[in-house]
Design an enzyme around this catalytic site. Structure first.
Site, short mmCIF file in Angstrom:
data_model
loop_
_atom_site.label_atom_id
_atom_site.label_comp_id
_atom_site.label_asym_id
_atom_site.label_seq_id
_atom_site.Cartn_x
_atom_site.Cartn_y
_atom_site.Cartn_z
N GLY A 227 0.86 -1.12 -0.05
CA GLY A 227 0.10 -0.12 0.13
C GLY A 227 0.93 1.69 -0.36
O GLY A 227 0.51 2.50 0.20
N GLU A 270 4.51 -5.89 1.68
CA GLU A 270 3.76 -6.75 0.68
C GLU A 270 3.87 -4.87 -0.31
O GLU A 270 2.66 -5.38 -0.72
CB GLU A 270 2.79 -7.12 0.37
CG GLU A 270 2.85 -7.90 1.55
CD GLU A 270 1.05 -8.83 2.43
OE1 GLU A 270 0.58 -7.66 1.34
OE2 GLU A 270 0.69 -9.41 2.69
N PRO A 271 4.30 -4.49 -0.45
CA PRO A 271 5.26 -3.78 -1.58
C PRO A 271 4.33 -3.66 -3.13
O PRO A 271 5.53 -5.06 -3.57
CB PRO A 271 6.18 -2.39 -1.35
CG PRO A 271 7.36 -3.61 -1.61
CD PRO A 271 6.45 -4.92 0.02
N GLY A 272 3.45 -3.50 -3.99
CA GLY A 272 3.53 -3.98 -4.84
C GLY A 272 3.74 -2.62 -6.35
O GLY A 272 5.32 -2.74 -6.80
N ARG A 273 3.11 -1.56 -6.04
CA ARG A 273 2.88 0.00 -6.82
C ARG A 273 4.29 0.00 -6.61
O ARG A 273 4.99 0.22 -8.29
CB ARG A 273 1.26 0.33 -6.72
CG ARG A 273 1.64 1.39 -6.74
CD ARG A 273 0.88 2.55 -6.15
NE ARG A 273 -0.03 1.75 -5.98
CZ ARG A 273 -1.23 1.30 -6.77
NH1 ARG A 273 -1.86 2.18 -7.84
NH2 ARG A 273 -2.35 0.73 -6.09
N TYR A 313 -10.54 3.26 -11.44
CA TYR A 313 -10.41 3.98 -10.78
C TYR A 313 -10.47 5.59 -10.53
O TYR A 313 -10.00 6.16 -9.80
CB TYR A 313 -8.96 3.72 -10.04
CG TYR A 313 -8.72 1.59 -9.55
CD1 TYR A 313 -9.83 0.57 -8.37
CD2 TYR A 313 -7.72 1.65 -10.56
CE1 TYR A 313 -9.28 -0.27 -9.19
CE2 TYR A 313 -7.71 0.13 -10.53
CZ TYR A 313 -8.13 -0.54 -9.73
OH TYR A 313 -7.36 -1.97 -10.19
N CYS A 339 -14.69 0.15 -27.65
CA CYS A 339 -15.95 -0.04 -28.04
C CYS A 339 -16.73 0.89 -27.13
O CYS A 339 -18.03 -0.04 -26.57
CB CYS A 339 -16.93 -0.66 -29.32
SG CYS A 339 -16.56 -1.02 -30.85
N TYR A 368 0.15 -2.26 -11.88
CA TYR A 368 -1.12 -2.54 -12.42
C TYR A 368 -1.89 -2.25 -13.79
O TYR A 368 -2.39 -1.96 -14.76
CB TYR A 368 -1.95 -2.03 -11.65
CG TYR A 368 -1.55 -2.55 -10.16
CD1 TYR A 368 -2.02 -4.01 -9.65
CD2 TYR A 368 -1.15 -1.34 -9.77
CE1 TYR A 368 -1.99 -4.19 -8.79
CE2 TYR A 368 -0.88 -1.97 -7.77
CZ TYR A 368 -1.13 -3.37 -7.55
OH TYR A 368 -1.03 -4.12 -6.06
N1 LLP Z 1 -0.43 -7.57 -0.41
C1 LLP Z 1 -2.68 -8.14 -0.74
C2 LLP Z 1 -2.44 -8.72 0.41
C3 LLP Z 1 -2.76 -7.20 -2.12
O1 LLP Z 1 -3.54 -7.46 -2.41
C4 LLP Z 1 -2.31 -6.02 -2.73
C5 LLP Z 1 -3.30 -5.31 -3.09
C6 LLP Z 1 -0.65 -5.97 -2.25
C7 LLP Z 1 -0.59 -6.02 -0.95
C8 LLP Z 1 0.26 -4.39 -2.79
O2 LLP Z 1 -0.59 -3.56 -3.29
P1 LLP Z 1 -0.06 -1.98 -3.25
O3 LLP Z 1 1.48 -1.80 -2.78
O4 LLP Z 1 0.26 -2.46 -4.85
O5 LLP Z 1 -0.63 -0.81 -3.04
N2 LLP Z 1 -5.23 -2.27 -8.86
C9 LLP Z 1 -5.12 -1.63 -8.51
C10 LLP Z 1 -4.44 -2.09 -6.84
C11 LLP Z 1 -5.00 -3.18 -5.96
C12 LLP Z 1 -3.95 -3.54 -5.44
C13 LLP Z 1 -4.89 -4.75 -4.88
N3 LLP Z 1 -3.81 -5.65 -3.80
C14 LLP Z 1 -4.35 -0.06 -9.11
O6 LLP Z 1 -4.38 -0.78 -10.20
O7 LLP Z 1 -3.98 0.44 -8.31
#
Ligand code: LLP
Length: 410
Positions: A227, A270-273, A313, A339, A368
């Protein structure tokens, strides 16, 4: 003229966006290895607490080459499905590196994790009961929902009562009864309450999770979730997260809590973004210019099958226009070729003059972006290329062919 964001950070390292598109097709995802590695390092160095593990939430971008680099940088991986686990294993992660954070999975999917020795986190009482029957005596983690939620859009808030995620603290007695009933060992707890959050909210979530941890005596790890936010408004000078402040505060929280807990604890995030967003630019081509009443449109090949965040979003992505025209910024809506009226990248965005044939760069599209792409309207998903450390360009995914899109139909 003021240098653009990509010029300032030397994103393309001498490569020309128009040539890239001419070579690999439009649209095209372009990644920069240096930026990806730097973001991995930022997170690894977030806290000086010794037992700290960064699980890259690979749902943000599962390209195998990027996963391999994350592994090289010493990251582990958070996976949300067997498919993601298989991708991570293929990229070089070991089962030990993976944390499978599940939501509403089948017994078969649980067995997938059990058979491979992948640590699994469940997030409901009913899933815990299913697991207990399947693997009595097993080791398990649980996802809690402490009540704090946050995020850049309602659809990404995963904490609080309105979301399907996590177990609320009031159910801790039921959790304990099930752990006893099936002789399960709760080795970890985790949470993730939303995406793109500021420092203070992240810390408030951590405090909540730690207060839940106090109810369990034999935890080996606590996973504080992802997050972390990134600055999507770079053209307006938005500052990045204050990682120094966040890290120092975390170090204090974690050190104090471990002391209070009285047993060694590993902490994970758990960083993703944060890991993959900023290393990616999505390139596309302008195919038409149109005036409908008050609104001027640039029609591009950047439909929501390629990047859905703006449609899903109302997310903001900075846009660069690659051409030699100069002129005042005027509002223009950047739309795709799908479309549907919801198919847009930006609404009435002040941008320099745009004409047919121009190449656009959609910034911060590495998270994403491709991972949420689809073949809606049977438009092929794009190719992906990587600008390596030394500037060398390699292709890391080919574009779908029309045959690919038909291949599974019988
Ligand atoms: N951990 C868990 C359990 C998650 O479900 C997620 C993201 C993350 C970590 C990583 O979150 P981040 O650090 O990337 O915020 N598609 C959306 C974001 C949805 C994320 C879903 N879960 C977007 O494009 O903003």
């Amino acid at each position: 003229m003021k240098p653009s964001v990509t010029e300032t950070i030397n994103f393309y390292q001498g490569h020309d966006p128009a040539t890239l598109v001419a070579t690999y097709g439009s649209p095209l995802y372009v990644y920069n290895e240096n930026i990806f590695r730097q973001r991995c390092k930022d997170m690894k160095n977030l806290t000086s607490y010794p037992n700290f593990r960064v699980n890259y939430a690979i749902k943000a971008n599962t390209n195998l080459t990027l996963l391999g680099i994350a592994k090289e940088e010493g990251l582990h991986a958070d996976v949300s499905s067997p498919g993601e686990a298989i991708a991570a294993l293929k990229a070089g992660f070991t089962p030990d590196d993976l944390f499978f954070i599940a939501n509403n999975i089948s017994a078969e999917e649980m067995s997938f994790a059990i058979e491979r020795g992948i640590t699994l986190s469940l997030d409901s009482i009913s899933q815990l009961e299913t697991y207990g029957k399947l693997n009595p005596g097993g080791k398990i983690a649980l996802r809690f929902n402490g009540g704090v939620g946050g995020g850049h859009h309602e659809n990404v808030i995963t904490g609080g009562d309105k979301t399907k995620f996590g177990i609320r603290a009031v159910f801790i007695p039921e959790v304990k009864a099930l752990l006893d009933k099936y002789n399960l060992q709760l080795i970890g707890i985790n949470h993730h309450f939303g995406s793109q959050n500021p420092e203070e909210l992240y810390l408030a979530g951590v405090e909540e999770l730690l207060s839940i941890a106090r109810h369990f005596e034999n935890l080996e790890f606590i996973d504080l979730g992802g997050g972390f936010s990134i600055p999507y408004h770079k053209q307006k000078g938005e500052a990045p997260m204050n990682l120094a402040y966040l890290g120092q505060t975390l170090t204090k929280y974690l050190t104090d809590f471990t002391k209070e807990y009285g047993k060694p604890l590993t902490y994970m995030i758990e960083p993703g973004r944060y890991i993959s967003a900023e290393c990616g630019v999505l390139l596309g081509t302008v195919h038409s210019i149109k005036q409908n009443g008050e609104t001027k449109f640039a029609g591009t090949d950047l439909g929501f099958s390629v990047l859905v965040r703006t449609t899903l979003y109302e997310a903001h992505h900075d846009i660069e226009v690659y051409n030699s025209s100069e002129g005042p910024l005027t509002p223009i809506s950047i739309v795709g070729n799908q479309c549907e009226s919801g198919d847009y990248i930006a609404k009435s965005r002040p941008l320099p003059p745009i004409k047919e044939g121009d190449i656009l760069g959609i910034l911060d599209a590495g998270a994403y972006g491709y991972s949420m792409s689809s073949i809606y309207n049977h438009r092929p998903r794009p190719a992906e290329v990587l600008i390596k450390k030394d500037g060398e360009l390699i292709q890391i995914r080919r574009r779908d062919t029309y045959e690919d899109m038909l291949a599974n139909m019988l």
